[in-house]
Design a protein around this motif. Sequence first.
Motif, PDB file in Angstrom:
ATOM      1  N   ILE A 145      -5.277   3.045   2.189  1.00  0.00           N
ATOM      2  CA  ILE A 145      -4.622   3.898   3.189  1.00  0.00           C
ATOM      3  C   ILE A 145      -5.559   4.167   4.359  1.00  0.00           C
ATOM      4  O   ILE A 145      -5.173   4.084   5.533  1.00  0.00           O
ATOM      5  CB  ILE A 145      -4.177   5.223   2.536  1.00  0.00           C
ATOM      6  CG1 ILE A 145      -3.031   4.958   1.549  1.00  0.00           C
ATOM      7  CG2 ILE A 145      -3.755   6.236   3.595  1.00  0.00           C
ATOM      8  CD1 ILE A 145      -2.645   6.165   0.709  1.00  0.00           C
ATOM      9  N   GLU A 146      -6.818   4.461   4.042  1.00  0.00           N
ATOM     10  CA  GLU A 146      -7.794   4.774   5.090  1.00  0.00           C
ATOM     11  C   GLU A 146      -8.057   3.567   5.992  1.00  0.00           C
ATOM     12  O   GLU A 146      -8.111   3.697   7.225  1.00  0.00           O
ATOM     13  CB  GLU A 146      -9.101   5.241   4.450  1.00  0.00           C
ATOM     14  CG  GLU A 146     -10.190   5.583   5.467  1.00  0.00           C
ATOM     15  CD  GLU A 146     -11.480   6.025   4.797  1.00  0.00           C
ATOM     16  OE1 GLU A 146     -12.460   6.251   5.520  1.00  0.00           O
ATOM     17  OE2 GLU A 146     -11.495   6.126   3.551  1.00  0.00           O
ATOM     18  N   ARG A 147      -8.181   2.382   5.403  1.00  0.00           N
ATOM     19  CA  ARG A 147      -8.532   1.191   6.174  1.00  0.00           C
ATOM     20  C   ARG A 147      -7.377   0.648   7.002  1.00  0.00           C
ATOM     21  O   ARG A 147      -7.593   0.008   8.029  1.00  0.00           O
ATOM     22  CB  ARG A 147      -9.058   0.100   5.235  1.00  0.00           C
ATOM     23  CG  ARG A 147     -10.390   0.443   4.602  1.00  0.00           C
ATOM     24  CD  ARG A 147     -10.825  -0.618   3.612  1.00  0.00           C
ATOM     25  NE  ARG A 147     -10.936  -1.931   4.217  1.00  0.00           N
ATOM     26  CZ  ARG A 147     -11.255  -3.031   3.564  1.00  0.00           C
ATOM     27  NH1 ARG A 147     -11.484  -2.979   2.270  1.00  0.00           N
ATOM     28  NH2 ARG A 147     -11.345  -4.186   4.186  1.00  0.00           N
ATOM     29  N   THR A 148      -6.156   0.888   6.565  1.00  0.00           N
ATOM     30  CA  THR A 148      -4.994   0.346   7.277  1.00  0.00           C
ATOM     31  C   THR A 148      -4.320   1.363   8.181  1.00  0.00           C
ATOM     32  O   THR A 148      -3.516   0.988   9.041  1.00  0.00           O
ATOM     33  CB  THR A 148      -3.953  -0.200   6.289  1.00  0.00           C
ATOM     34  OG1 THR A 148      -3.538   0.858   5.408  1.00  0.00           O
ATOM     35  CG2 THR A 148      -4.547  -1.336   5.464  1.00  0.00           C
ATOM     36  N   GLY A 149      -4.615   2.642   7.992  1.00  0.00           N
ATOM     37  CA  GLY A 149      -4.037   3.668   8.838  1.00  0.00           C
ATOM     38  C   GLY A 149      -2.598   4.026   8.507  1.00  0.00           C
ATOM     39  O   GLY A 149      -1.936   4.702   9.304  1.00  0.00           O
ATOM     40  N   VAL A 150      -2.103   3.599   7.347  1.00  0.00           N
ATOM     41  CA  VAL A 150      -0.738   3.938   6.943  1.00  0.00           C
ATOM     42  C   VAL A 150      -0.780   5.159   6.025  1.00  0.00           C
ATOM     43  O   VAL A 150      -1.852   5.608   5.631  1.00  0.00           O
ATOM     44  CB  VAL A 150      -0.053   2.749   6.228  1.00  0.00           C
ATOM     45  CG1 VAL A 150      -0.056   1.520   7.126  1.00  0.00           C
ATOM     46  CG2 VAL A 150      -0.748   2.432   4.896  1.00  0.00           C
ATOM     47  N   ASP A 151       0.399   5.667   5.685  1.00  0.00           N
ATOM     48  CA  ASP A 151       0.428   6.800   4.761  1.00  0.00           C
ATOM     49  C   ASP A 151       0.830   6.332   3.364  1.00  0.00           C
ATOM     50  O   ASP A 151       1.233   5.185   3.161  1.00  0.00           O
ATOM     51  CB  ASP A 151       1.367   7.896   5.255  1.00  0.00           C
ATOM     52  CG  ASP A 151       2.787   7.399   5.505  1.00  0.00           C
ATOM     53  OD1 ASP A 151       3.192   6.419   4.852  1.00  0.00           O
ATOM     54  OD2 ASP A 151       3.470   7.977   6.357  1.00  0.00           O
ATOM     55  N   GLU A 208      -1.669  -4.346   6.673  1.00  0.00           N
ATOM     56  CA  GLU A 208      -1.872  -4.332   8.124  1.00  0.00           C
ATOM     57  C   GLU A 208      -0.759  -5.090   8.839  1.00  0.00           C
ATOM     58  O   GLU A 208      -0.242  -4.629   9.869  1.00  0.00           O
ATOM     59  CB  GLU A 208      -3.234  -4.940   8.463  1.00  0.00           C
ATOM     60  CG  GLU A 208      -4.418  -4.057   8.093  1.00  0.00           C
ATOM     61  CD  GLU A 208      -5.747  -4.743   8.315  1.00  0.00           C
ATOM     62  OE1 GLU A 208      -6.771  -4.044   8.406  1.00  0.00           O
ATOM     63  OE2 GLU A 208      -5.768  -5.998   8.403  1.00  0.00           O
ATOM     64  N   ASN A 240       5.873  -1.377  13.526  1.00  0.00           N
ATOM     65  CA  ASN A 240       5.777  -0.853  14.889  1.00  0.00           C
ATOM     66  C   ASN A 240       6.784  -1.508  15.821  1.00  0.00           C
ATOM     67  O   ASN A 240       7.115  -0.965  16.885  1.00  0.00           O
ATOM     68  CB  ASN A 240       4.361  -1.054  15.426  1.00  0.00           C
ATOM     69  CG  ASN A 240       3.339  -0.161  14.746  1.00  0.00           C
ATOM     70  OD1 ASN A 240       3.675   0.918  14.253  1.00  0.00           O
ATOM     71  ND2 ASN A 240       2.088  -0.604  14.712  1.00  0.00           N
TER      72      ASN A 240
END
Length: 242
Positions: free
Chosen positions: A130-136, A166, A173
């Motif tokens: 989650i941290e590395r990809t920026g998703v929740d 990713e 998006n």
Amino acid sequence: MTSSAARSDARGDRTMSIGAVLAVLSEDFPDVTISKIRFLEAEGLVTPDRAPSGYRRFSDADCERLRFVLTAQRDRYLPLKVIREQLDAIDAQAMDTTGGARLLSSARTAVAPATDFSSRGGRVSRESLIERTGVDSAFIAELMRNGLLSAGPGGFFDEDAVRLVEAAAALANFGVETRHLRAFKVSADREAGLVAQIAGPIAKGKGTGARDRAEELVREMAALSVTLHTQLVKAAVRSALD
């Protein structure tokens, strides 16, 4: 390293036995074997010297070259044909400058960006993913619910999972919902089945390096499959827009 594993030649350069090379590489590549190293030698990716007794004697440059190949295979799943082209380019550049080993080391870093602990053991926690990809967490759960993402032993993921999330997030998006991505999974499963039918008998064949040859075939076919898929999508979209 014992004197029998590493020696110096007449020029003072250190050389290593194939067993010593295996010990050096196995820390970062736990799956590497002597058979794998011999396979890469047979494919012309590395050409160690031979002692008068016939034993292989690897230099530090040979070891760094093997590290480059293994990194490109593991982190970018590149077939040997592409890796060989990259090495040829590095060799050509090294002919015009000093510091060939530094060039190879820099190129290896460019091929495989530095990662955290996951680059060693292929273990990425859910929190790290989650941290590395920026998703929740909900996005991860949705991918898993739709069969696009799965955790390995202990609930850990790997580097491929990072890249998958990713890509899925980038498509999201553009308004592509996770449920729409199931079509990609179905297509990938069919392609994998076709590749397995071809590579399976080779992997089960007799002789040294059978599995390595099968894995290389899978890489080549995967690269061709991606290229074909890309061209088909481009052609279809172009027709739809005309």
